[in-house]
Design a protein around this motif. Structure first.
Motif, PDB file in Angstrom:
ATOM      1  N   LEU A  26      -4.542   3.410  -9.299  1.00 11.82           N
ATOM      2  CA  LEU A  26      -4.241   2.004  -9.078  1.00 11.82           C
ATOM      3  C   LEU A  26      -5.529   1.200  -8.999  1.00 11.82           C
ATOM      4  N   LYS A  27      -5.387  -0.102  -9.174  1.00 10.84           N
ATOM      5  CA  LYS A  27      -6.489  -1.041  -8.961  1.00 10.84           C
ATOM      6  C   LYS A  27      -6.074  -1.975  -7.832  1.00 10.84           C
ATOM      7  N   ALA A  28      -6.901  -2.083  -6.801  1.00 17.59           N
ATOM      8  CA  ALA A  28      -6.498  -2.832  -5.621  1.00 17.59           C
ATOM      9  C   ALA A  28      -7.702  -3.291  -4.817  1.00 17.59           C
ATOM     10  N   LYS A  29      -7.462  -4.310  -4.007  1.00 11.79           N
ATOM     11  CA  LYS A  29      -8.469  -4.809  -3.059  1.00 11.79           C
ATOM     12  C   LYS A  29      -8.257  -4.131  -1.710  1.00 11.79           C
ATOM     13  N   ILE A  30      -9.358  -3.815  -1.031  1.00 20.27           N
ATOM     14  CA  ILE A  30      -9.274  -3.304   0.329  1.00 20.27           C
ATOM     15  C   ILE A  30      -9.163  -4.498   1.275  1.00 20.27           C
ATOM     16  N   LEU A  31      -7.971  -4.732   1.807  1.00 22.93           N
ATOM     17  CA  LEU A  31      -7.765  -5.845   2.731  1.00 22.93           C
ATOM     18  C   LEU A  31      -8.388  -5.570   4.080  1.00 22.93           C
ATOM     19  N   ARG A  32      -8.205  -4.362   4.580  1.00 22.69           N
ATOM     20  CA  ARG A  32      -8.751  -3.963   5.863  1.00 22.69           C
ATOM     21  C   ARG A  32      -9.255  -2.528   5.752  1.00 22.69           C
ATOM     22  N   LEU A  48     -10.968   7.590   7.879  1.00 24.54           N
ATOM     23  CA  LEU A  48     -11.102   6.206   7.437  1.00 24.54           C
ATOM     24  C   LEU A  48      -9.707   5.723   7.069  1.00 24.54           C
ATOM     25  N   GLU A  49      -9.341   4.552   7.552  1.00 28.60           N
ATOM     26  CA  GLU A  49      -8.030   3.987   7.268  1.00 28.60           C
ATOM     27  C   GLU A  49      -8.200   2.651   6.560  1.00 28.60           C
ATOM     28  N   MET A  50      -7.267   2.323   5.679  1.00 29.05           N
ATOM     29  CA  MET A  50      -7.382   1.053   4.952  1.00 29.05           C
ATOM     30  C   MET A  50      -6.017   0.562   4.512  1.00 29.05           C
ATOM     31  N   VAL A  51      -5.931  -0.744   4.274  1.00 27.11           N
ATOM     32  CA  VAL A  51      -4.758  -1.361   3.675  1.00 27.11           C
ATOM     33  C   VAL A  51      -5.185  -1.921   2.329  1.00 27.11           C
ATOM     34  N   LEU A  52      -4.452  -1.544   1.274  1.00 29.49           N
ATOM     35  CA  LEU A  52      -4.770  -1.959  -0.091  1.00 29.49           C
ATOM     36  C   LEU A  52      -3.734  -2.970  -0.584  1.00 29.49           C
ATOM     37  N   MET A  53      -4.182  -3.909  -1.423  1.00 24.90           N
ATOM     38  CA  MET A  53      -3.278  -4.868  -2.052  1.00 24.90           C
ATOM     39  C   MET A  53      -3.647  -5.016  -3.518  1.00 24.90           C
ATOM     40  N   ASP A  54      -2.633  -4.995  -4.409  1.00 26.86           N
ATOM     41  CA  ASP A  54      -2.911  -5.145  -5.831  1.00 26.86           C
ATOM     42  C   ASP A  54      -2.632  -6.563  -6.293  1.00 26.86           C
ATOM     43  N   SER A  55      -2.822  -6.826  -7.582  1.00 29.32           N
ATOM     44  CA  SER A  55      -2.705  -8.179  -8.123  1.00 29.32           C
ATOM     45  C   SER A  55      -1.273  -8.709  -8.096  1.00 29.32           C
ATOM     46  N   GLU A  56      -0.301  -7.817  -7.899  1.00 29.95           N
ATOM     47  CA  GLU A  56       1.095  -8.233  -7.801  1.00 29.95           C
ATOM     48  C   GLU A  56       1.501  -8.516  -6.356  1.00 29.95           C
ATOM     49  N   GLY A  57       0.577  -8.320  -5.431  1.00 27.93           N
ATOM     50  CA  GLY A  57       0.865  -8.562  -4.029  1.00 27.93           C
ATOM     51  C   GLY A  57       1.391  -7.355  -3.284  1.00 27.93           C
ATOM     52  N   GLY A  58       1.531  -6.219  -3.964  1.00 25.26           N
ATOM     53  CA  GLY A  58       1.987  -5.006  -3.292  1.00 25.26           C
ATOM     54  C   GLY A  58       0.940  -4.470  -2.338  1.00 25.26           C
ATOM     55  N   ARG A  59       1.393  -3.881  -1.240  1.00 28.00           N
ATOM     56  CA  ARG A  59       0.482  -3.353  -0.226  1.00 28.00           C
ATOM     57  C   ARG A  59       0.851  -1.917   0.113  1.00 28.00           C
ATOM     58  N   ILE A  60      -0.184  -1.130   0.421  1.00 28.58           N
ATOM     59  CA  ILE A  60       0.045   0.256   0.784  1.00 28.58           C
ATOM     60  C   ILE A  60      -1.107   0.737   1.654  1.00 28.58           C
ATOM     61  N   HIS A  61      -0.802   1.648   2.578  1.00 28.64           N
ATOM     62  CA  HIS A  61      -1.830   2.213   3.448  1.00 28.64           C
ATOM     63  C   HIS A  61      -2.466   3.416   2.773  1.00 28.64           C
ATOM     64  N   ALA A  62      -3.756   3.631   3.022  1.00 26.27           N
ATOM     65  CA  ALA A  62      -4.463   4.791   2.470  1.00 26.27           C
ATOM     66  C   ALA A  62      -5.382   5.377   3.528  1.00 26.27           C
ATOM     67  N   THR A  63      -5.572   6.701   3.463  1.00 23.91           N
ATOM     68  CA  THR A  63      -6.359   7.431   4.453  1.00 23.91           C
ATOM     69  C   THR A  63      -7.367   8.350   3.780  1.00 23.91           C
ATOM     70  N   VAL A  64      -8.582   8.357   4.336  1.00 24.91           N
ATOM     71  CA  VAL A  64      -9.587   9.352   3.964  1.00 24.91           C
ATOM     72  C   VAL A  64      -9.739  10.276   5.160  1.00 24.91           C
ATOM     73  N   ASN A 118     -14.121  -7.259 -12.755  1.00 23.66           N
ATOM     74  CA  ASN A 118     -13.412  -8.037 -13.769  1.00 23.66           C
ATOM     75  C   ASN A 118     -11.904  -8.039 -13.538  1.00 23.66           C
ATOM     76  N   HIS A 119     -11.494  -7.744 -12.317  1.00 17.38           N
ATOM     77  CA  HIS A 119     -10.069  -7.691 -12.009  1.00 17.38           C
ATOM     78  C   HIS A 119      -9.843  -8.436 -10.699  1.00 17.38           C
ATOM     79  N   ASP A 120      -9.195  -9.601 -10.792  1.00 17.24           N
ATOM     80  CA  ASP A 120      -8.967 -10.418  -9.603  1.00 17.24           C
ATOM     81  C   ASP A 120      -7.712  -9.978  -8.860  1.00 17.24           C
ATOM     82  N   VAL A 121      -7.826  -9.931  -7.543  1.00 18.28           N
ATOM     83  CA  VAL A 121      -6.671  -9.717  -6.674  1.00 18.28           C
ATOM     84  C   VAL A 121      -6.616 -10.908  -5.736  1.00 18.28           C
ATOM     85  N   LYS A 122      -5.743 -11.840  -6.047  1.00 19.36           N
ATOM     86  CA  LYS A 122      -5.643 -13.056  -5.258  1.00 19.36           C
ATOM     87  C   LYS A 122      -4.449 -12.965  -4.317  1.00 19.36           C
ATOM     88  N   GLY A 123      -4.230 -14.032  -3.584  1.00 25.25           N
ATOM     89  CA  GLY A 123      -3.125 -14.041  -2.645  1.00 25.25           C
ATOM     90  C   GLY A 123      -3.604 -13.890  -1.218  1.00 25.25           C
TER      91      GLY A 123
END
Length: 267
Positions: A26-32, A48-64, A118-123
């Motif tokens: 996936l391609k996503a921004k790290i919100l937190r 490491l914990e994070m919340v990801l958001m993609d260009s469609e506004g979808g969100r998902i949690h991820a863990t390292v 080169n990939h914007d994630v807005k919202g």
């Protein structure tokens, strides 16, 4: 829907992630992004914990997980957009879920992270829920909540001592929106920052946004979101209750003044 980039790899929307496949791109921004300390070794990271958001506004949690922090920590930065390849998937459960997604992602040894520009994630990074929904009991409190309200009250700073003798600061603020009220308990050094903001004397009608807060209803009928605040997750006793440090973002806004604080939550 899946899309492709120059190297031919397929990337999927967050909304489409499920258990039908064992790994996802996936391609996503790290919100937190935050680090959790080991309960038994507070100076050692647990994950490491994070919340990801993609260009469609979808969100998902991820863990390292702990054993892979060394591999990915220096490649990750909050607010940046990345391509993620070969992330594992598991069910998103528990009482402190950061997103409504049914699944969450897990970094694997073979995962690949690449910063992309080169990939914007807005919202908006916020998913605001009316305070009325929280206090009425209609909101599922297994999910952390974003709320916004006018600052209507500030308590008196005090200190609490844990059973192990450690001491931390505490203060309570009251928020109101459309006639509904909620309380938020702040812990740690940001209690001093809150007091400094109040001492400035220019805080009438300040608006507070609380992000990823854990809400609890008490017998008296009011709802409280309790928070402990710090740049690093060093209160391992509280984090053990959570399982991981929930991030809170408090924005105090008045006219053109804004103060942003990243905070940890617990209940």
């Amino acid at each position: 829907m899946a899309f492709m980039i120059g190297n031919g790899e397929h990337f999927s929307e967050i909304e489409k992630i499920d258990s039908e496949r064992t790994s996802w791109n996936l391609k996503a921004k790290i919100l937190r992004l935050w680090e959790v300390s080991d309960f038994s070794r507070p100076n050692s990271p647990f994950s490491l914990e994070m919340v990801l958001m993609d260009s469609e506004g979808g969100r998902i949690h991820a863990t390292v997980k702990k054993t892979l922090i060394y591999k990915f920590k220096d490649d990750l930065s909050e607010g940046k957009v990345y391509s993620f390849e070969n992330l594992g998937v598991s069910t998103n459960g528990g009482a402190y879920r950061t997103t409504q997604h049914r699944y969450k992602l897990n970094f694997q040894f073979g995962s690949v992270v690449q910063r992309i520009t080169n990939h914007d994630v807005k919202g908006s990074p916020f998913h605001l829920v009316p305070i009325s929904d929280v206090v009425s009991g209609s909101y599922d409190t297994d999910y952390l909540v974003d709320v916004i309200g006018v600052l209507t009250g500030v308590g008196t700073k005090r200190e609490v001592t844990s059973q192990h003798g450690s001491t931390t600061k505490l203060n309570v603020i009251a928020l109101e929106a459309q006639g509904h009220k909620i309380q938020c308990t702040l812990f740690g050094p940001y209690v001093d920052e809150l007091n400094a903001f109040i001492a400035s004397g220019d805080y009438n009608n300040a608006v507070v946004i609380v992000q990823l807060a854990k809400a609890k209803t008490f017998q008296g009928g009011y709802v409280s979101c309790k928070t402990t605040i710090g740049e690093e997750s060093n209160n391992h006793e509280l984090l053990n209750v959570l399982g991981f440090g929930q991030l809170l973002n408090i924005i105090l806004m008045l006219k053109n003044r804004c103060s942003y604080h990243h905070c940890f939550l617990f209940l």
